[in-house]
Design a protein around this motif. Structure first.
Motif, PDB file in Angstrom:
ATOM      1  N   TYR A  63      -5.192   2.005  -2.204  1.00  0.00           N
ATOM      2  CA  TYR A  63      -4.402   3.473  -2.207  1.00  0.00           C
ATOM      3  C   TYR A  63      -5.464   4.496  -2.280  1.00  0.00           C
ATOM      4  O   TYR A  63      -5.116   5.317  -1.858  1.00  0.00           O
ATOM      5  CB  TYR A  63      -3.307   3.228  -3.358  1.00  0.00           C
ATOM      6  CG  TYR A  63      -2.154   2.633  -2.781  1.00  0.00           C
ATOM      7  CD1 TYR A  63      -1.310   3.042  -1.994  1.00  0.00           C
ATOM      8  CD2 TYR A  63      -1.833   1.291  -3.410  1.00  0.00           C
ATOM      9  CE1 TYR A  63      -0.037   2.223  -1.547  1.00  0.00           C
ATOM     10  CE2 TYR A  63      -0.695   0.518  -2.956  1.00  0.00           C
ATOM     11  CZ  TYR A  63       0.162   1.143  -2.226  1.00  0.00           C
ATOM     12  OH  TYR A  63       1.163   0.352  -1.644  1.00  0.00           O
ATOM     13  N   ALA A  67      -5.467   3.347   2.294  1.00  0.00           N
ATOM     14  CA  ALA A  67      -4.236   3.845   2.826  1.00  0.00           C
ATOM     15  C   ALA A  67      -4.396   5.321   3.312  1.00  0.00           C
ATOM     16  O   ALA A  67      -3.724   5.975   3.929  1.00  0.00           O
ATOM     17  CB  ALA A  67      -3.430   3.976   1.556  1.00  0.00           C
ATOM     18  N   GLN A  77       3.213   6.752  -1.313  1.00  0.00           N
ATOM     19  CA  GLN A  77       2.112   7.030  -2.330  1.00  0.00           C
ATOM     20  C   GLN A  77       2.461   5.897  -3.563  1.00  0.00           C
ATOM     21  O   GLN A  77       3.709   6.126  -3.751  1.00  0.00           O
ATOM     22  CB  GLN A  77       1.684   8.357  -2.604  1.00  0.00           C
ATOM     23  CG  GLN A  77       1.133   9.049  -1.568  1.00  0.00           C
ATOM     24  CD  GLN A  77      -0.063   8.679  -1.051  1.00  0.00           C
ATOM     25  OE1 GLN A  77      -1.142   8.131  -1.946  1.00  0.00           O
ATOM     26  NE2 GLN A  77      -0.209   8.516   0.381  1.00  0.00           N
ATOM     27  N   CYS A  78       1.335   5.352  -4.151  1.00  0.00           N
ATOM     28  CA  CYS A  78       1.618   4.761  -5.451  1.00  0.00           C
ATOM     29  C   CYS A  78       1.002   5.250  -6.548  1.00  0.00           C
ATOM     30  O   CYS A  78      -0.259   5.000  -6.742  1.00  0.00           O
ATOM     31  CB  CYS A  78       1.408   3.391  -5.128  1.00  0.00           C
ATOM     32  SG  CYS A  78       1.616   2.268  -6.483  1.00  0.00           S
ATOM     33  N   THR A  82      -3.286   4.630  -7.876  1.00  0.00           N
ATOM     34  CA  THR A  82      -4.207   5.418  -7.888  1.00  0.00           C
ATOM     35  C   THR A  82      -4.945   6.039  -9.012  1.00  0.00           C
ATOM     36  O   THR A  82      -5.813   6.832  -9.123  1.00  0.00           O
ATOM     37  CB  THR A  82      -4.011   6.739  -6.966  1.00  0.00           C
ATOM     38  OG1 THR A  82      -2.885   7.178  -7.252  1.00  0.00           O
ATOM     39  CG2 THR A  82      -3.855   5.823  -5.404  1.00  0.00           C
TER      40      THR A  82
END
Length: 85
Positions: A63, A67, A77-78, A82
């Motif tokens: 991420y 990503a 988004q996570c 991140t």
């Protein structure tokens, strides 16, 4: 844009769940009412790690670097992945 449906509605959702060694992947197959944009996604994929301690570092790498290079408008988004704790 940004994952919003400007008109129409989701009329049906089919859920497929696959449990893997280190993650669970859930695919939502979407159908829409007439008048919905033809660009609306027909599939949304959710991925979550099963063993957080072991997978966390790989998820952070994905991420925080890979990503960001993806050109898909529906990449979610996570923040937990991140977060560099």
């Amino acid at each position: 844009d940004n994952g919003l449906l400007p008109q129409g509605e989701v009329s049906a959702i089919k859920i497929d769940k696959h449990i893997r060694a280190v993650s669970t992947i859930v695919t939502l197959k979407l159908s829409y009412t007439a008048g919905s944009p033809s660009t609306a996604p027909t599939r949304i994929i959710f991925k979550s790690p099963r063993i957080l301690d072991r997978v966390r570092d790989e998820e952070v790498v994905f991420y925080s670097s890979i990503a960001k290079m993806m050109n898909a408008p529906f990449v979610i988004q996570c923040p937990e992945c991140t977060d560099k704790r």
